[in-house]
Write a protein that holds these residues in place. Structure first.
Motif, PDB file in Angstrom:
ATOM      1  N   VAL A   1     -31.171 -48.242 -20.878  1.00 23.22           N
ATOM      2  CA  VAL A   1     -30.127 -47.628 -20.052  1.00 23.22           C
ATOM      3  C   VAL A   1     -30.609 -47.494 -18.608  1.00 23.22           C
ATOM      4  N   ASP A   2     -31.842 -47.055 -18.429  1.00 21.33           N
ATOM      5  CA  ASP A   2     -32.395 -46.969 -17.072  1.00 21.33           C
ATOM      6  C   ASP A   2     -32.542 -48.360 -16.452  1.00 21.33           C
ATOM      7  N   GLN A   3     -32.950 -49.321 -17.271  1.00 16.97           N
ATOM      8  CA  GLN A   3     -33.070 -50.692 -16.760  1.00 16.97           C
ATOM      9  C   GLN A   3     -31.711 -51.232 -16.320  1.00 16.97           C
ATOM     10  N   ALA A   4     -30.662 -50.936 -17.090  1.00 15.20           N
ATOM     11  CA  ALA A   4     -29.319 -51.402 -16.745  1.00 15.20           C
ATOM     12  C   ALA A   4     -28.864 -50.781 -15.428  1.00 15.20           C
ATOM     13  N   ASP A   5     -29.129 -49.486 -15.259  1.00 17.90           N
ATOM     14  CA  ASP A   5     -28.769 -48.814 -14.013  1.00 17.90           C
ATOM     15  C   ASP A   5     -29.508 -49.441 -12.839  1.00 17.90           C
ATOM     16  N   ALA A   6     -30.798 -49.696 -13.011  1.00 20.99           N
ATOM     17  CA  ALA A   6     -31.602 -50.280 -11.927  1.00 20.99           C
ATOM     18  C   ALA A   6     -31.132 -51.700 -11.600  1.00 20.99           C
ATOM     19  N   LEU A   7     -30.775 -52.464 -12.619  1.00 21.78           N
ATOM     20  CA  LEU A   7     -30.330 -53.838 -12.381  1.00 21.78           C
ATOM     21  C   LEU A   7     -28.994 -53.858 -11.660  1.00 21.78           C
TER      22      LEU A   7
ATOM     23  N   TYR B   1     -18.570 -47.219 -14.437  1.00 19.62           N
ATOM     24  CA  TYR B   1     -19.808 -46.854 -13.747  1.00 19.62           C
ATOM     25  C   TYR B   1     -20.047 -45.348 -13.841  1.00 19.62           C
ATOM     26  N   ARG B   2     -18.985 -44.575 -13.641  1.00 22.96           N
ATOM     27  CA  ARG B   2     -19.118 -43.115 -13.725  1.00 22.96           C
ATOM     28  C   ARG B   2     -19.486 -42.688 -15.146  1.00 22.96           C
ATOM     29  N   ALA B   3     -18.848 -43.305 -16.137  1.00 21.87           N
ATOM     30  CA  ALA B   3     -19.143 -42.953 -17.533  1.00 21.87           C
ATOM     31  C   ALA B   3     -20.590 -43.287 -17.890  1.00 21.87           C
ATOM     32  N   ALA B   4     -21.058 -44.449 -17.441  1.00 22.85           N
ATOM     33  CA  ALA B   4     -22.439 -44.836 -17.705  1.00 22.85           C
ATOM     34  C   ALA B   4     -23.412 -43.861 -17.060  1.00 22.85           C
ATOM     35  N   GLN B   5     -23.095 -43.436 -15.845  1.00 24.31           N
ATOM     36  CA  GLN B   5     -23.986 -42.518 -15.128  1.00 24.31           C
ATOM     37  C   GLN B   5     -24.081 -41.172 -15.840  1.00 24.31           C
ATOM     38  N   LEU B   6     -22.970 -40.685 -16.361  1.00 29.17           N
ATOM     39  CA  LEU B   6     -22.990 -39.410 -17.079  1.00 29.17           C
ATOM     40  C   LEU B   6     -23.877 -39.495 -18.322  1.00 29.17           C
ATOM     41  N   ILE B   7     -23.741 -40.595 -19.051  1.00 30.89           N
ATOM     42  CA  ILE B   7     -24.584 -40.767 -20.241  1.00 30.89           C
ATOM     43  C   ILE B   7     -26.046 -40.887 -19.842  1.00 30.89           C
ATOM     44  N   ARG B   8     -26.306 -41.611 -18.764  1.00 30.72           N
ATOM     45  CA  ARG B   8     -27.690 -41.772 -18.313  1.00 30.72           C
ATOM     46  C   ARG B   8     -28.305 -40.423 -17.931  1.00 30.72           C
TER      47      ARG B   8
ATOM     48  N   PRO C   1     -22.798 -64.290 -16.768  1.00 28.96           N
ATOM     49  CA  PRO C   1     -23.861 -63.646 -17.523  1.00 28.96           C
ATOM     50  C   PRO C   1     -23.773 -63.990 -19.003  1.00 28.96           C
ATOM     51  N   THR C   2     -24.548 -63.322 -19.784  1.00 29.73           N
ATOM     52  CA  THR C   2     -24.617 -63.624 -21.201  1.00 29.73           C
ATOM     53  C   THR C   2     -23.290 -63.380 -21.880  1.00 29.73           C
ATOM     54  N   ARG C   3     -23.224 -63.740 -23.142  1.00 26.68           N
ATOM     55  CA  ARG C   3     -21.998 -63.549 -23.914  1.00 26.68           C
ATOM     56  C   ARG C   3     -21.609 -62.066 -23.928  1.00 26.68           C
ATOM     57  N   PRO C   4     -20.323 -61.764 -24.328  1.00 25.23           N
ATOM     58  CA  PRO C   4     -19.888 -60.360 -24.391  1.00 25.23           C
ATOM     59  C   PRO C   4     -20.917 -59.492 -25.087  1.00 25.23           C
ATOM     60  N   MET C   5     -21.007 -58.277 -24.622  1.00 21.19           N
ATOM     61  CA  MET C   5     -22.073 -57.378 -25.047  1.00 21.19           C
ATOM     62  C   MET C   5     -22.124 -57.235 -26.564  1.00 21.19           C
ATOM     63  N   GLU C   6     -23.289 -57.418 -27.148  1.00 23.07           N
ATOM     64  CA  GLU C   6     -23.442 -57.305 -28.585  1.00 23.07           C
ATOM     65  C   GLU C   6     -24.633 -56.396 -28.914  1.00 23.07           C
ATOM     66  N   VAL C   7     -24.778 -55.340 -28.128  1.00 23.05           N
ATOM     67  CA  VAL C   7     -25.865 -54.389 -28.375  1.00 23.05           C
ATOM     68  C   VAL C   7     -25.585 -53.658 -29.677  1.00 23.05           C
ATOM     69  N   ARG C   8     -26.551 -53.606 -30.525  1.00 16.73           N
ATOM     70  CA  ARG C   8     -26.397 -52.905 -31.801  1.00 16.73           C
ATOM     71  C   ARG C   8     -27.367 -51.733 -31.853  1.00 16.73           C
ATOM     72  N   SER C   9     -26.904 -50.703 -32.465  1.00 17.27           N
ATOM     73  CA  SER C   9     -27.771 -49.527 -32.613  1.00 17.27           C
ATOM     74  C   SER C   9     -28.707 -49.697 -33.801  1.00 17.27           C
TER      75      SER C   9
ATOM     76  N   ARG D   1     -25.648 -47.178 -26.324  1.00 22.62           N
ATOM     77  CA  ARG D   1     -25.021 -48.498 -26.381  1.00 22.62           C
ATOM     78  C   ARG D   1     -23.770 -48.532 -25.507  1.00 22.62           C
ATOM     79  N   LYS D   2     -22.963 -47.469 -25.578  1.00 23.98           N
ATOM     80  CA  LYS D   2     -21.757 -47.407 -24.757  1.00 23.98           C
ATOM     81  C   LYS D   2     -22.101 -47.417 -23.269  1.00 23.98           C
ATOM     82  N   ALA D   3     -23.185 -46.735 -22.900  1.00 21.10           N
ATOM     83  CA  ALA D   3     -23.596 -46.720 -21.495  1.00 21.10           C
ATOM     84  C   ALA D   3     -23.920 -48.127 -21.014  1.00 21.10           C
ATOM     85  N   VAL D   4     -24.654 -48.880 -21.833  1.00 23.26           N
ATOM     86  CA  VAL D   4     -25.010 -50.242 -21.449  1.00 23.26           C
ATOM     87  C   VAL D   4     -23.753 -51.107 -21.338  1.00 23.26           C
ATOM     88  N   VAL D   5     -22.794 -50.908 -22.247  1.00 23.33           N
ATOM     89  CA  VAL D   5     -21.527 -51.637 -22.175  1.00 23.33           C
ATOM     90  C   VAL D   5     -20.794 -51.299 -20.880  1.00 23.33           C
ATOM     91  N   HIS D   6     -20.805 -50.017 -20.503  1.00 22.93           N
ATOM     92  CA  HIS D   6     -20.165 -49.603 -19.249  1.00 22.93           C
ATOM     93  C   HIS D   6     -20.854 -50.262 -18.047  1.00 22.93           C
TER      94      HIS D   6
END
Length: 203
Positions: free
Chosen positions: A104-110, A143-150, A195-203, A164-169
């Motif tokens: 999640v932090d990496q996604a925010d930084a990227l 972006y706002r939703a991801a930031q709140l989760i982060r 970018p890569t295919r639609p997000m397929e992050v799994r918990s 996972r939802k944060a990364v999708v956001h």
């Protein structure tokens, strides 16, 4: 008692008519401006109204955003930069299962790195979100939703599914920002670099 002359009455009538026309023109302008801002900013318009509790102040803030961003030099990515960012996201996504909190932090930084590369100033979060809302209003809520989760993640209060939802956001904004400069005729179109295919992050 003095009485007004016909000439005076005529002048007053003209002044009143001009004032009414000016008022009508102002109200029409405000209505059209409100409609334009509503259409441009979508849900961000409603958020601004709720935040300021006054439509006039909210619209003034949105107009300031437009003016500020208009003076920025926002540029598309080169194909090479687009490929580099896509590869970085692929690596980030692959690491989610083993290290979801860090991703999640990496996604925010990227996303911040990508914003900077495009030409957005990296001020505090609210300024970043405000700037992005001018060109990408449909994803600023992501972006706002991801930031709140982060922020909650930094306090250790978030389950893996929310991460996972944060990364999708973040991905929604990432995709929007990944605009690529046109290439020369005869060369593979830059727009095909995604970018890569639609997000397929799994918990």
């Amino acid at each position: 008692m003095d009485t007004m002359t016909p000439q005076t009455l005529t002048i007053l009538a003209i002044v009143a008519a001009v004032a009414l026309i000016a008022l009508a023109a102002y109200l029409i302008h405000r209505s059209r401006q409100s409609q334009r801002l509503r259409e441009r900013f979508g849900s961000e318009y409603d958020r601004a109204v709720r935040t300021h509790k006054n439509r006039g102040q909210a619209e003034a803030e949105l107009l300031r955003r437009e003016d500020r961003v208009e003076h920025l030099t926002i540029v598309p990515l080169t194909p090479a930069d687009a490929a580099r960012f896509s590869e970085a996201w692929t690596a980030l996504q692959a690491d989610f299962v083993d290290n979801p909190r860090s991703v999640v932090d990496q996604a925010d930084a990227l996303v911040r790195e990508l914003m900077a590369k495009r030409g957005y100033p990296l001020a505090d979060f609210e300024h970043r979100a405000a700037d992005v809302s001018v060109h990408h209003p449909s994803v600023v809520s992501n972006y706002r939703a991801a930031q709140l989760i982060r922020q909650r993640n930094l306090q250790g209060e978030v389950e893996t599914e929310e991460l996972r939802k944060a990364v999708v956001h973040y991905r929604a904004l990432f995709d929007e920002l990944l605009e690529v400069r046109e290439q020369r005729p005869g060369v593979r179109p830059a727009q095909s670099i995604r970018p890569t295919r639609p997000m397929e992050v799994r918990s």
